[in-house]
Design a protein around this motif. Structure first.
Motif, PDB file in Angstrom:
ATOM      1  N   VAL A   3       6.108  -8.964  -9.178  1.00  0.00           N
ATOM      2  CA  VAL A   3       4.898  -8.994  -8.353  1.00  0.00           C
ATOM      3  C   VAL A   3       4.415  -7.597  -7.986  1.00  0.00           C
ATOM      4  O   VAL A   3       3.245  -7.413  -7.704  1.00  0.00           O
ATOM      5  N   PHE A   4       5.298  -6.606  -7.996  1.00  0.00           N
ATOM      6  CA  PHE A   4       4.921  -5.252  -7.606  1.00  0.00           C
ATOM      7  C   PHE A   4       4.577  -4.347  -8.788  1.00  0.00           C
ATOM      8  O   PHE A   4       4.330  -3.161  -8.604  1.00  0.00           O
ATOM      9  N   SER A   5       4.558  -4.866  -9.993  1.00  0.00           N
ATOM     10  CA  SER A   5       4.241  -4.046 -11.162  1.00  0.00           C
ATOM     11  C   SER A   5       2.814  -3.520 -11.110  1.00  0.00           C
ATOM     12  O   SER A   5       2.555  -2.381 -11.491  1.00  0.00           O
ATOM     13  N   HIS A   6       1.888  -4.356 -10.683  1.00  0.00           N
ATOM     14  CA  HIS A   6       0.480  -3.940 -10.583  1.00  0.00           C
ATOM     15  C   HIS A   6       0.286  -3.140  -9.299  1.00  0.00           C
ATOM     16  O   HIS A   6       0.675  -3.578  -8.227  1.00  0.00           O
ATOM     17  N   LYS A   7      -0.312  -1.968  -9.420  1.00  0.00           N
ATOM     18  CA  LYS A   7      -0.570  -1.091  -8.272  1.00  0.00           C
ATOM     19  C   LYS A   7      -2.079  -1.120  -7.987  1.00  0.00           C
ATOM     20  O   LYS A   7      -2.863  -0.427  -8.636  1.00  0.00           O
ATOM     21  N   PRO A   8      -2.505  -1.944  -7.026  1.00  0.00           N
ATOM     22  CA  PRO A   8      -3.934  -2.148  -6.792  1.00  0.00           C
ATOM     23  C   PRO A   8      -4.575  -1.042  -5.957  1.00  0.00           C
ATOM     24  O   PRO A   8      -3.891  -0.215  -5.357  1.00  0.00           O
ATOM     25  N   THR A   9      -5.882  -1.073  -5.906  1.00  0.00           N
ATOM     26  CA  THR A   9      -6.658  -0.306  -4.939  1.00  0.00           C
ATOM     27  C   THR A   9      -7.307  -1.327  -4.018  1.00  0.00           C
ATOM     28  O   THR A   9      -7.937  -2.278  -4.484  1.00  0.00           O
ATOM     29  N   LEU A  10      -7.099  -1.164  -2.712  1.00  0.00           N
ATOM     30  CA  LEU A  10      -7.616  -2.093  -1.711  1.00  0.00           C
ATOM     31  C   LEU A  10      -8.573  -1.339  -0.806  1.00  0.00           C
ATOM     32  O   LEU A  10      -8.238  -0.266  -0.308  1.00  0.00           O
ATOM     33  N   THR A  11      -9.750  -1.899  -0.580  1.00  0.00           N
ATOM     34  CA  THR A  11     -10.784  -1.190   0.163  1.00  0.00           C
ATOM     35  C   THR A  11     -11.142  -1.921   1.447  1.00  0.00           C
ATOM     36  O   THR A  11     -11.424  -3.126   1.432  1.00  0.00           O
ATOM     37  N   GLY A  12     -11.126  -1.184   2.552  1.00  0.00           N
ATOM     38  CA  GLY A  12     -11.558  -1.697   3.843  1.00  0.00           C
ATOM     39  C   GLY A  12     -12.752  -0.907   4.334  1.00  0.00           C
ATOM     40  O   GLY A  12     -13.318  -0.087   3.601  1.00  0.00           O
ATOM     41  N   ASP A  13     -13.124  -1.132   5.584  1.00  0.00           N
ATOM     42  CA  ASP A  13     -14.245  -0.399   6.173  1.00  0.00           C
ATOM     43  C   ASP A  13     -13.892   1.059   6.451  1.00  0.00           C
ATOM     44  O   ASP A  13     -14.723   1.941   6.278  1.00  0.00           O
ATOM     45  N   LEU A  14     -12.649   1.305   6.901  1.00  0.00           N
ATOM     46  CA  LEU A  14     -12.221   2.641   7.304  1.00  0.00           C
ATOM     47  C   LEU A  14     -11.363   3.350   6.274  1.00  0.00           C
ATOM     48  O   LEU A  14     -11.349   4.582   6.224  1.00  0.00           O
ATOM     49  N   VAL A  15     -10.594   2.583   5.503  1.00  0.00           N
ATOM     50  CA  VAL A  15      -9.628   3.174   4.578  1.00  0.00           C
ATOM     51  C   VAL A  15      -9.692   2.528   3.199  1.00  0.00           C
ATOM     52  O   VAL A  15     -10.155   1.395   3.054  1.00  0.00           O
TER      53      VAL A  15
END
Length: 190
Positions: A3-15
């Motif tokens: 489950v941790f093989s994929h390293k995503p980019t996660l986008t929020g309002d501040l970070v």
């Protein structure tokens, strides 16, 4: 593939949370040089830049953990890291930790980063439980974890020896059904 093989980019309002690289080391050095950050995280280890570059350079190859840089959207500056580690595949659980450079605290960045990675853990990775420990002398972090849905489970008495004093650690966790219920409440309110 784990489950941790994929390293995503996660986008929020501040970070934005994105995979860590060795190029992030200069921005993260204050974490390792600041006495207060060391105290709040219970870190007794001193690191040199070469060791940190090796460590952060190897994060993308790790399939048993997820290490992401926290990038402040307003400035584009790396201000911390969030990590899901100590993965227990049989129980669909893992540990969570986070740390920020000293001048990035108190602005909601940690709360949002925590919500983003915890949401990813439950919604994308199928985790059931995410847990952490927070030391008694770090109430600001505890409040941020509580805002993200973590609940206290118990106290590890005298878990840390810091400058000759024993410090308790509170074990906290959030479960997938609690997260889903909290998200439903948040959407209904919004």
């Amino acid at each position: 593939m784990t489950v941790f093989s994929h390293k995503p980019t996660l986008t929020g309002d501040l970070v934005v949370l994105r995979p860590l690289t060795e190029d992030d080391v200069p921005a993260l050095l204050p974490l390792f040089e600041d006495a207060e950050v060391s105290r709040l995280t219970g870190n007794h280890t001193r690191f040199d830049e070469a060791a940190l570059r090796k460590w952060y350079g190897s994060r993308s190859a790790q399939d048993d953990r997820l290490d992401l840089a926290v990038v402040e959207r307003a400035t584009g500056r790396v201000v911390g890291e969030v990590v899901l580690n100590e993965w227990d595949e049989q129980n669909a659980s893992c540990s969570f930790r986070t740390v920020f450079v000293p001048d990035a605290v108190g602005r909601g960045l940690g709360t949002e980063a925590t919500r983003l990675i915890v949401g990813h853990g439950f919604e994308a990775l199928g985790l059931y439980r995410i847990h952490l420990e927070v030391y008694a002398f770090n109430p600001r972090a505890r409040r941020a974890y509580e805002k993200a849905g973590f609940r206290a489970e118990g106290v590890l008495r005298g878990a840390l020896l810091w400058e000759g004093e024993r410090v308790d650690a509170t074990v906290m966790s959030v479960l997938a059904p609690e997260w889903a219920a909290g998200q439903a409440v948040g959407q209904a309110a919004g």
